[in-house]
Design an enzyme around this catalytic site. Structure first.
Site, short mmCIF file in Angstrom:
data_model
loop_
_atom_site.label_atom_id
_atom_site.label_comp_id
_atom_site.label_asym_id
_atom_site.label_seq_id
_atom_site.Cartn_x
_atom_site.Cartn_y
_atom_site.Cartn_z
N CYS A 197 0.84 -1.20 0.00
CA CYS A 197 0.00 0.00 0.00
C CYS A 197 0.88 1.26 0.00
O CYS A 197 1.49 1.58 -1.01
CB CYS A 197 -0.96 -0.04 1.19
SG CYS A 197 -2.36 1.10 1.03
N HIS B 185 -3.44 -5.27 -0.03
CA HIS B 185 -2.89 -5.81 1.21
C HIS B 185 -2.91 -7.34 1.14
O HIS B 185 -3.89 -7.97 1.53
CB HIS B 185 -3.71 -5.34 2.41
CG HIS B 185 -3.51 -3.91 2.76
ND1 HIS B 185 -2.63 -3.50 3.75
CD2 HIS B 185 -4.07 -2.77 2.26
CE1 HIS B 185 -2.66 -2.18 3.84
NE2 HIS B 185 -3.52 -1.72 2.95
N GLU C 292 -1.56 -9.45 2.97
CA GLU C 292 -1.56 -10.09 4.29
C GLU C 292 -2.96 -10.47 4.78
O GLU C 292 -3.11 -11.35 5.64
CB GLU C 292 -0.89 -9.19 5.33
CG GLU C 292 -1.65 -7.94 5.72
CD GLU C 292 -1.38 -6.73 4.84
OE1 GLU C 292 -1.64 -5.59 5.27
OE2 GLU C 292 -0.92 -6.94 3.69
#
Length: 593
Positions: free
Chosen positions: A402, A563, A565
């Protein structure tokens, strides 16, 4: 044939907060799913915020983003990772959401002129919400969940949670006692030098819970060391539960050992008894999870070869601010069976003149990979730019997420393209050129839920790039069951971050979750590529927003606007994190040779 009634498992906490109710709730869901049940989860947060989107990560931990763009409590991330499901914004219930719904209905005249009160209107809304969300599919198909895990945030006795406690008290009668199991998580502290385990806090907590109309079916006792037998018997005697329903959870090496610890004490059998679960699906299939837990524990050995990953962030005071990021690193390490250590580096300390500048740069230079995380606001951004430059010029494996990707583009624009004043419009509205710009559909006056949020498609421009190679390799390994620790475990492959699809014109695409207000200026992309080795290899479906950037000639230099994750799983790691850890292992091995 009639559909069997849905079962509910409610997890409450007593004595103090931070006992790990989320891990207990996640582990319970994981065990039930391993028994063959379709599972969903709900987190109740008693705060007045509509959601977690406007909360500071330092105060509340990370904001976890869901597929539908919901900004939720980080516990929903635990649920998704452990149970391998995909939740929606309504799976996170807050006081703000409930009161907002009740007031909206009152304004519409739906209460027929009644005096609107906490009981019954607020408590009814809570129960209706739970029942509605509990029936929403979570595992990629259209079948409704059979079991719903509900975690009540906070501690029993908190004034904020009283409407929810009363709602759950009524709810147990609405659904029937045979469909309702209450787990109370409590603390058994050790007092004095003799190390005696004390039961009085648990007794008091259970007494308060029962006074509010809820009686626990199971008591899970948190402690530093295994619970002594006589302590377990005492809790059973004074808390009105059978000894077999007092379950001890002491500190373990890895949270992935918690489901196994619970099952060693026959938690699945307690669920069968308490919820009247049908015959034929009683034995949890935990073979894959056992290997996962063993691998995770083995990688904690300090004497193993280690690759250091510098995590560059601006909320490093609280590790939970980057919980999903640290889990993604752990999952990739388990996948590769190599020990990885996260080295925390505050981005501000990398800036010239900072008090901790020397120590921060020592930590950065001693690392074998660099991970620049997201964030908002100007603080620490120049430190992130400096970290990007170091990774680029010293050929250190790099992953920017990001804001981390945006700062990588700014760094190249300044130091390679030659635009000395290049910056993001977020930090310098008057900069020229504006390499990163505000997205036109965003709002500068309202902060909550006004960003580009949720699951969105990224299309690869070319088949020849590191990112696509990683996604395709991980997808192939999982489908072929060649995952290093994967054996016999049901996974939600329909909703996998490792899945790769193709558009009608043959372009490969992936789907990942987003949370941002600013983007790389699409008008400058062509010139940046012409004057540097930076390549924008992925874009959105309109071919306007840049999603993935890579640096040609570098061992591993990748930036992602999304993102990755948020979609990592213990048995199915994020491909980009696998790429970062793989490259950092190579650097670490070379340094040791």
């Amino acid at each position: 044939m009639a559909t069997p009634p849905r079962k509910y498992v409610v997890v409450t906490g007593g004595v103090v907060s931070g006992l790990g109710k989320g891990v207990i709730a996640s582990s319970s869901g994981m065990l039930l799913k391993s028994m063959g049940y379709r599972v969903t989860s709900i987190k109740i947060d008693p705060y007045l915020n509509i959601d977690a989107g406007t909360m500071s990560p330092i105060e509340h931990g990370e904001v976890f983003v869901l597929d539908d763009g919901g900004e939720a409590d980080l516990d929903l991330g635990n649920y998704e990772r452990f149970v391998d499901i995909s939740l929606k914004r309504d799976n996170n219930i807050t006081t703000g959401k409930v009161y907002n719904r009740v007031i909206e209905r009152e304004r519409k005249g739906e209460y027929l002129g009644k005096t609107v009160q906490v009981v019954p209107h607020v408590t009814n809304e809570i129960q209706d919400w739970i029942e509605r969300v509990a029936g929403t599919p979570t595992d990629g198909d259209e079948q409704s969940p059979e079991v719903c895990i509900i975690e009540l945030g906070g501690t029993i006795g908190d004034i904020e949670s009283m409407p929810f406690v009363e709602g759950l008290r009524q709810f147990q009668f609405r659904v029937g006692k045979e469909n309702f199991c209450l787990i109370h998580v409590s603390l058994v502290p050790v007092i004095g030098v003799v190390g005696e385990q004390k039961t009085k806090p648990t007794q008091s907590s259970v007494r308060e819970l029962r006074a509010l109309g809820l009686t626990p079916d199971l008591i899970i006792c948190r402690s530093d060391k295994p619970l002594e037998k006589d302590v377990q018997q005492k809790i059973s005697l004074f808390c009105h539960v059978p000894p077999k329903c007092v379950i001890a959870v002491h500190n373990v090496e890895s949270i992935y050992g918690v489901p196994l610890l619970l099952e060693q004490q026959y938690l699945s059998e307690r669920f069968v008894e308490c919820l009247s679960l049908p015959e034929g699906r009683r034995t949890p299939h935990l073979e894959g999870w056992k290997v996962l837990a063993e691998t995770a524990a083995r990688l904690l050995d300090d004497f193993l070869p280690t690759s250091n990953i510098a995590l560059i962030g601006k909320y490093c005071e609280l590790a939970d601010s980057y919980l999903s990021v640290t889990k993604a690193v752990t999952h990739a390490s388990i996948y590769l069976k190599r020990r990885t250590k996260i080295v925390w580096v505050d981005a501000e300390d990398l800036e010239e003149g900072a008090a901790g500048c020397k120590r921060a740069w020592e930590r950065l230079r001693s690392s074998h990979g660099i991970l620049v995380c997201g964030g908002f606001g100007n603080r620490g951004t120049e430190g992130k730019v400096a970290a990007c430059q170091y990774a680029r010029t010293h050929l250190i494996p790099f992953l920017g997420i990001c804001l981390g990707m945006q700062m990588a583009v700014v760094e190249v624009a300044r130091n390679v393209v030659g635009w000395e004043n290049a910056n993001s419009e977020e930090f310098d509205p008057g900069c020229d050129p504006k390499v990163v710009v505000f997205m036109p559909e965003g709002s500068k006056t309202h902060m909550g839920a006004t960003m580009r949020l949720g699951l969105r498609r990224t299309i690869f421009k070319s088949d020849e790039c590191k990112s696509l190679e990683l996604y395709r390799r991980l997808a192939a390994a999982i489908r072929a069951e060649s995952h290093p620790v994967l054996t016999d475990v049901h996974m939600n492959l329909r909703d996998s971050s490792t899945n790769v699809g193709q558009t009608c014109d043959g372009k490969y695409f992936i789907q990942e979750r987003h949370r941002h207000r600013y983007e790389v200026n699409p008008q400058l992309v062509e010139e940046i590529e012409a004057k540097s080795s930076l390549r924008f290899v992925g874009h959105d479906i309109d071919r306007e927003r840049m999603e993935i950037v890579e640096l040609e000639g570098h061992p591993f230099f990748v930036g992602a606007q999304f993102h990755p994750e948020y979609k990592t799983r213990p048995l199915r790691p994020s491909p980009l994190f696998v790429g970062l850890i793989e490259a950092s292992i190579a650097v670490a091995d070379q340094a040791r040779s």
